[in-house]
Design a protein around this motif. Sequence first.
Motif, PDB file in Angstrom:
ATOM      1  N   PHE A 119     -96.757 -49.091 108.485  1.00 41.90           N
ATOM      2  CA  PHE A 119     -95.626 -48.720 107.532  1.00 41.90           C
ATOM      3  C   PHE A 119     -96.158 -48.017 106.219  1.00 41.90           C
ATOM      4  O   PHE A 119     -95.591 -47.112 105.930  1.00 41.90           O
ATOM      5  CB  PHE A 119     -95.024 -50.199 107.002  1.00 41.90           C
ATOM      6  CG  PHE A 119     -94.171 -49.954 105.987  1.00 41.90           C
ATOM      7  CD1 PHE A 119     -92.640 -49.426 106.103  1.00 41.90           C
ATOM      8  CD2 PHE A 119     -94.482 -50.238 104.799  1.00 41.90           C
ATOM      9  CE1 PHE A 119     -92.149 -49.495 105.058  1.00 41.90           C
ATOM     10  CE2 PHE A 119     -93.810 -50.327 103.716  1.00 41.90           C
ATOM     11  CZ  PHE A 119     -92.463 -49.808 103.801  1.00 41.90           C
ATOM     12  N   GLY A 120     -97.352 -48.389 106.062  1.00 39.71           N
ATOM     13  CA  GLY A 120     -97.760 -47.911 104.382  1.00 39.71           C
ATOM     14  C   GLY A 120     -98.245 -46.312 105.031  1.00 39.71           C
ATOM     15  O   GLY A 120     -97.983 -45.255 104.157  1.00 39.71           O
ATOM     16  N   ALA A 121     -98.909 -46.252 106.071  1.00 42.28           N
ATOM     17  CA  ALA A 121     -99.487 -44.747 106.423  1.00 42.28           C
ATOM     18  C   ALA A 121     -98.178 -43.981 106.669  1.00 42.28           C
ATOM     19  O   ALA A 121     -98.274 -42.624 106.160  1.00 42.28           O
ATOM     20  CB  ALA A 121    -100.509 -44.837 107.578  1.00 42.28           C
ATOM     21  N   ALA A 122     -97.212 -44.431 107.212  1.00 34.36           N
ATOM     22  CA  ALA A 122     -96.109 -43.356 107.632  1.00 34.36           C
ATOM     23  C   ALA A 122     -95.431 -42.991 106.454  1.00 34.36           C
ATOM     24  O   ALA A 122     -94.877 -42.039 106.353  1.00 34.36           O
ATOM     25  CB  ALA A 122     -95.279 -44.174 108.683  1.00 34.36           C
ATOM     26  N   SER A 123     -95.169 -44.036 105.295  1.00 39.47           N
ATOM     27  CA  SER A 123     -94.498 -43.889 104.253  1.00 39.47           C
ATOM     28  C   SER A 123     -95.197 -42.783 103.448  1.00 39.47           C
ATOM     29  O   SER A 123     -94.724 -42.073 102.747  1.00 39.47           O
ATOM     30  CB  SER A 123     -94.322 -45.186 103.577  1.00 39.47           C
ATOM     31  OG  SER A 123     -93.680 -46.127 104.011  1.00 39.47           O
ATOM     32  N   PHE A 124     -96.653 -42.858 103.489  1.00 41.10           N
ATOM     33  CA  PHE A 124     -97.474 -41.666 102.827  1.00 41.10           C
ATOM     34  C   PHE A 124     -97.276 -40.482 103.330  1.00 41.10           C
ATOM     35  O   PHE A 124     -96.910 -39.598 102.418  1.00 41.10           O
ATOM     36  CB  PHE A 124     -98.997 -42.411 102.911  1.00 41.10           C
ATOM     37  CG  PHE A 124     -99.775 -41.434 101.930  1.00 41.10           C
ATOM     38  CD1 PHE A 124     -99.643 -41.479 100.684  1.00 41.10           C
ATOM     39  CD2 PHE A 124    -100.478 -40.212 102.822  1.00 41.10           C
ATOM     40  CE1 PHE A 124    -100.698 -40.398  99.842  1.00 41.10           C
ATOM     41  CE2 PHE A 124    -101.435 -39.523 101.965  1.00 41.10           C
ATOM     42  CZ  PHE A 124    -101.409 -39.492 100.646  1.00 41.10           C
ATOM     43  N   VAL A 125     -97.117 -40.546 104.789  1.00 41.90           N
ATOM     44  CA  VAL A 125     -96.913 -38.915 105.360  1.00 41.90           C
ATOM     45  C   VAL A 125     -95.568 -38.604 105.111  1.00 41.90           C
ATOM     46  O   VAL A 125     -95.318 -37.466 104.584  1.00 41.90           O
ATOM     47  CB  VAL A 125     -97.253 -39.031 106.687  1.00 41.90           C
ATOM     48  CG1 VAL A 125     -96.957 -37.929 107.412  1.00 41.90           C
ATOM     49  CG2 VAL A 125     -98.741 -39.535 107.038  1.00 41.90           C
ATOM     50  N   ALA A 126     -94.757 -39.279 104.953  1.00 43.39           N
ATOM     51  CA  ALA A 126     -93.087 -38.948 104.715  1.00 43.39           C
ATOM     52  C   ALA A 126     -93.097 -38.304 103.257  1.00 43.39           C
ATOM     53  O   ALA A 126     -92.253 -37.485 103.190  1.00 43.39           O
ATOM     54  CB  ALA A 126     -92.386 -40.227 105.140  1.00 43.39           C
ATOM     55  N   SER A 127     -93.793 -39.118 102.553  1.00 38.07           N
ATOM     56  CA  SER A 127     -93.725 -38.807 101.110  1.00 38.07           C
ATOM     57  C   SER A 127     -94.285 -37.370 100.881  1.00 38.07           C
ATOM     58  O   SER A 127     -94.092 -36.827  99.575  1.00 38.07           O
ATOM     59  CB  SER A 127     -94.419 -39.670 100.135  1.00 38.07           C
ATOM     60  OG  SER A 127     -95.910 -40.032 100.411  1.00 38.07           O
ATOM     61  N   LEU A 128     -95.117 -36.959 101.645  1.00 45.24           N
ATOM     62  CA  LEU A 128     -95.814 -35.582 101.533  1.00 45.24           C
ATOM     63  C   LEU A 128     -95.004 -34.606 102.255  1.00 45.24           C
ATOM     64  O   LEU A 128     -95.218 -33.551 101.741  1.00 45.24           O
ATOM     65  CB  LEU A 128     -97.154 -35.677 102.241  1.00 45.24           C
ATOM     66  CG  LEU A 128     -98.384 -36.637 101.386  1.00 45.24           C
ATOM     67  CD1 LEU A 128     -99.543 -36.628 102.370  1.00 45.24           C
ATOM     68  CD2 LEU A 128     -98.415 -36.384  99.911  1.00 45.24           C
TER      69      LEU A 128
END
Length: 237
Positions: A95-104
């Motif tokens: 969840f955290g990793a996907a959220s970070f990628v989505a924010s970029l």
Amino acid sequence: MSYSGHWHWDYRDGRVAAVAAAIVYSMWTLEVLMPGGAAGQGALADPDAVFGRFLDSAHRTGSILVVLAAVLGLTLGARRTGRLLTVSWWSMAVFGAASFVASLLPGRCVVSTDVACASEALGEGVGGATAAQPVIATVTIVAALLGAVTLALDRRGAADPAWVWVAALAALQALAAVAVLVLAVLVSGGDGDPGVALGFLERAHLVTVALWLLAAGVLPGPWKRSRAARPPVAVGR
């Protein structure tokens, strides 16, 4: 924590990271303090707004905190980690990793987990929108739900009285997740507007996500280590 000349990570750091992430994912509530925010909800629809840029940066920071909490949970949490708790930690990390990628990724969606905005922006051909955005946003929703469900099941298996509250939270998150995904399908064709403001369903889902992260940090069970599992203390000769 004793000071020995070097920084040492402690499981309590993971608990703090989870609680801090929960606070970050609740920062959308600050919109009511913005001029006209409570009525027009424009701040959460415009990534170029000051609040939109702030929330985007906050979610990026929150995603890093989530990954940190998950890593510390896997490494410094309960020594005798069962399968369900392991799945919960890994789901949190995804969840955290996907959220970070989505924010970029480029685009006009302020909240990285807003799959409805990503789907509509893609359907309308908004500049910067890519097919990866709704997919990654969907991954974040599914990972968060899996993390909440497995945490509830783990707490039930451990005879933790708090499992009832976690299970209720997981059920609410499931309802919110399904509703948000259905909304994403409905708006995927676009409606003529260049994106959607963060609506009630997305807000409700963010509430359940924040409560899940809060529970993961506050509950002592997932972090409690048994005496037998503690490393032996060195004794001088």
